[in-house]
Write a protein that holds these residues in place. Sequence first.
Motif, PDB file in Angstrom:
ATOM      1  N   GLU A  36      27.526  52.582 -76.555  1.00  0.00           N
ATOM      2  CA  GLU A  36      27.814  52.274 -77.679  1.00  0.00           C
ATOM      3  C   GLU A  36      26.481  53.059 -78.222  1.00  0.00           C
ATOM      4  O   GLU A  36      25.670  53.149 -79.240  1.00  0.00           O
ATOM      5  N   VAL A  37      25.730  52.077 -77.778  1.00  0.00           N
ATOM      6  CA  VAL A  37      24.246  52.127 -78.360  1.00  0.00           C
ATOM      7  C   VAL A  37      22.751  53.254 -77.694  1.00  0.00           C
ATOM      8  O   VAL A  37      22.304  53.069 -77.740  1.00  0.00           O
ATOM      9  N   GLY A  38      23.252  53.317 -76.409  1.00  0.00           N
ATOM     10  CA  GLY A  38      22.909  54.290 -75.394  1.00  0.00           C
ATOM     11  C   GLY A  38      21.692  53.261 -75.159  1.00  0.00           C
ATOM     12  O   GLY A  38      20.941  52.618 -75.174  1.00  0.00           O
ATOM     13  N   PHE A  39      20.656  54.750 -74.219  1.00  0.00           N
ATOM     14  CA  PHE A  39      19.582  54.248 -73.496  1.00  0.00           C
ATOM     15  C   PHE A  39      18.200  54.435 -74.611  1.00  0.00           C
ATOM     16  O   PHE A  39      17.138  54.367 -73.577  1.00  0.00           O
ATOM     17  N   GLY A  40      18.309  55.404 -75.469  1.00  0.00           N
ATOM     18  CA  GLY A  40      17.027  55.367 -76.760  1.00  0.00           C
ATOM     19  C   GLY A  40      15.977  54.852 -77.177  1.00  0.00           C
ATOM     20  O   GLY A  40      15.072  55.134 -77.124  1.00  0.00           O
ATOM     21  N   ASP A  41      16.902  53.872 -77.543  1.00  0.00           N
ATOM     22  CA  ASP A  41      15.518  52.748 -77.916  1.00  0.00           C
ATOM     23  C   ASP A  41      16.052  51.665 -77.394  1.00  0.00           C
ATOM     24  O   ASP A  41      17.297  50.709 -77.622  1.00  0.00           O
ATOM     25  N   ALA A  42      15.511  51.471 -76.062  1.00  0.00           N
ATOM     26  CA  ALA A  42      15.310  49.995 -75.627  1.00  0.00           C
ATOM     27  C   ALA A  42      15.486  48.879 -75.928  1.00  0.00           C
ATOM     28  O   ALA A  42      16.274  47.561 -75.522  1.00  0.00           O
ATOM     29  N   ARG A  43      14.720  48.691 -76.806  1.00  0.00           N
ATOM     30  CA  ARG A  43      14.503  47.264 -77.791  1.00  0.00           C
ATOM     31  C   ARG A  43      16.055  46.418 -78.220  1.00  0.00           C
ATOM     32  O   ARG A  43      16.507  45.713 -78.453  1.00  0.00           O
ATOM     33  N   ALA A  44      16.770  47.940 -79.630  1.00  0.00           N
ATOM     34  CA  ALA A  44      18.103  47.710 -79.530  1.00  0.00           C
ATOM     35  C   ALA A  44      19.544  47.213 -78.520  1.00  0.00           C
ATOM     36  O   ALA A  44      19.830  46.330 -78.925  1.00  0.00           O
TER      37      ALA A  44
END
Length: 305
Positions: A36-44
Amino acid sequence: MTERPAAGTAATADDHELAGELAGQAGRLLLAVRDEVGFGDARALKDTGDLRAHEYLMGELAGRRPGDAVLSEEGRASVAGKSATAVAMDGPPTANTDEALRLAASRVWIVDPLDGTREFAEEGRGDWAVHVALWDGARGGLGAGAVALPAQGVTLRTTPRGAVTASLRDGSEEPLRMAPPAPGGLRIAVSRSRPPEFVGRLAGRLADDGIAVEPVPIGSAGAKIAAVLLGEVDAYVHAGGQYEWDSAAPVAVALAAGAHASRIDGSALTYNRKDPRLPDILVCHPGSASTLLTVIREVTGGPPG
């Protein structure tokens, strides 16, 4: 959870099964969060995974074991340290059982909803885990536990008669039995980012005895201990600082599988204490324990302070 935990009873077969079920389901949830979130924003990604797995485990335990106390890594987390995106999506974490009530309880679930957030947020990595353990006051120690390795498709869990490896795909189970290390060498799991300095000295000292050491960097503590139990490495040695939730579930499984698990000075690993810090650990085949503890004592100058 504010209600005073009930007196409770010793761990049952249902507790072993529940630990495995909850760890496995939280692992599936985390795989869905990755999608769902993906790997583009590691913190999120890290914080969303932490919060969702925590809320799932807290909700299930509140509903299915309402008289038990709970100690979760995320139950102590500061919302200020979380990604604003994750908190906006999922809200602040549910608090742990009040400390005084937890310390008076006879049954305490010790969980790490996502062990190895760094690896979880790296695409393609599978060395992260979910930990679910039951501290059982009737036994004075760990009564049940499970370690899910969702990206590897397996859960290691306790049973009343030992430990098993369960497939997350079809639910099939096989007995978990440790094999002794090959003569003349030891593969030792170490932290990817913070390997204890003394492991180098440990390797040098073992080399004097004709034992070659191969340090094997692995992500989460649960993944390292699972690697020992699955025969992928021979030992895990750590002295860089941990908490009860980092090791409770893996140690429960390790002990059930017949492994040696202790502090690096040989003393017992104890849980459900006021201070949850538990900074060092050794997990290995029982046949290697005496040698490793002796050499650790030599290279560290004695028991850690």
